[in-house]
Design an enzyme around this catalytic site. Structure first.
Site, short mmCIF file in Angstrom:
data_model
loop_
_atom_site.label_atom_id
_atom_site.label_comp_id
_atom_site.label_asym_id
_atom_site.label_seq_id
_atom_site.Cartn_x
_atom_site.Cartn_y
_atom_site.Cartn_z
N ASP A 41 -0.31 8.29 -0.02
CA ASP A 41 -0.51 6.93 0.48
C ASP A 41 0.47 6.66 1.61
O ASP A 41 1.56 7.25 1.66
CB ASP A 41 -0.31 5.90 -0.64
N GLU A 52 2.10 3.39 4.34
CA GLU A 52 2.18 2.00 4.79
C GLU A 52 2.38 2.05 6.30
O GLU A 52 2.99 3.01 6.83
CB GLU A 52 3.32 1.26 4.12
N ASP A 94 1.13 -9.91 9.54
CA ASP A 94 0.22 -9.73 8.39
C ASP A 94 0.57 -8.48 7.59
O ASP A 94 0.47 -8.47 6.36
CB ASP A 94 -1.23 -9.65 8.87
N HIS A 138 3.34 -5.19 2.81
CA HIS A 138 4.30 -4.20 2.31
C HIS A 138 5.73 -4.71 2.16
O HIS A 138 6.53 -4.14 1.42
CB HIS A 138 4.28 -2.93 3.17
N HIS A 158 2.70 -3.79 -1.74
CA HIS A 158 2.27 -2.41 -1.55
C HIS A 158 3.48 -1.54 -1.25
O HIS A 158 4.36 -1.91 -0.47
CB HIS A 158 1.30 -2.32 -0.37
N ASP A 169 2.09 3.29 -4.99
CA ASP A 169 0.63 3.32 -4.88
C ASP A 169 0.08 4.72 -5.11
O ASP A 169 -1.00 4.89 -5.69
CB ASP A 169 0.18 2.79 -3.52
#
Length: 245
Positions: free
Chosen positions: A8, A10, A53, A58, A153, A158
């Protein structure tokens, strides 16, 4: 021995092509579908600020990332870790797009050149649960995976959750290996096979009480549908009387 990497990322925003960058990568290793604890995790200086946003998603501040390594400094570690593995990602197009863009900046071939395959759990979930929400949180709820620690997140958390989700999505997939007769053990990956021909399955005919109950249920369905049930038409058709030897 099957090696899988659940991955995963970010990012600073949603558009790799628009200049957004990776700020975190988290990976966990599965060997024969079991977590090994051999994880990979980096925070990365993206050399730009995150969109507002994205920060809400995160929570990783621009200041926190200032002294972290740039992607070029960790690229070879990432490649060595994922080399030859099946990589499992939720919404793979997003993460692979970002990774490929980062590799492209360094003159490195994309993901396909380094891994055996990429498996998208979002695509799997859409096939299994069409028309339903299939976000990671939704799948955790549906498959009873504890995600209570996921307030924001985070790539490593994750990846760990996704590994659990993936195991649940594919549970039982390899439980029964059928002997097809013309597939040798070598061709089937060296896995043990179950020969179903050794089993004799009895045929149990319905008794009078069961037949009566079944007929009663059909009558109720006939009545509820206004005598429009399909099976009565099939029974009345001449070809329905044909017996296949």
């Amino acid at each position: 021995m099957s090696r899988q990497i659940v991955l995963d990322t970010e990012t600073t925003g949603l558009s790799a092509e628009g200049g957004d960058r990776i700020i975190e990568i988290g990976c966990v290793e599965l060997i024969s579908r079991k977590l090994t604890g051999n994880n990979l995790h980096f925070y990365i200086n993206p050399e730009r600020d995150s969109h507002e946003d994205a920060l809400k998603v995160h929570g990783i501040s621009n200041e926190f990332l200032r002294d972290k390594p740039k992607f070029a400094q960790v690229a070879q570690d990432i490649l060595a870790y994922i080399k030859g593995a099946e990589v499992i990602i939720h919404n793979a197009a997003f993460d692979v797009g970002f990774l490929n863009k980062e590799f492209e900046r360094l003159g490195i071939p994309g993901m396909d050149a380094h891994v055996s395959q990429v498996t998208d759990t979002l695509a799997m979930a859409k096939q299994l649960y069409p028309g339903k929400r299939n976000s990671l949180d939704a799948l955790c709820d549906r498959l009873e995976v504890d995600n209570s620690g996921r307030t924001l997140h985070g790539a490593l958390l994750d990846a760990e959750l996704l590994a659990d989700v993936y195991i649940n999505l594919t549970r039982g997939q390899d439980a029964l290996l059928i002997d097809l007769g013309n597939v040798g053990e070598e061709e089937s990956g060296g896995q043990p096979r179950m020969d179903l021909s050794v089993f004799v399955l009895p045929v149990l005919a319905a008794n009078a009480q069961e037949l009566a109950a079944h007929d009663d249920m059909l009558k109720q369905l006939d009545k509820a549908s206004g005598a429009k049930t399909v099976w009565r038409k099939v029974e009345a058709a001449p070809e329905a009387q044909t017996v296949v030897a």
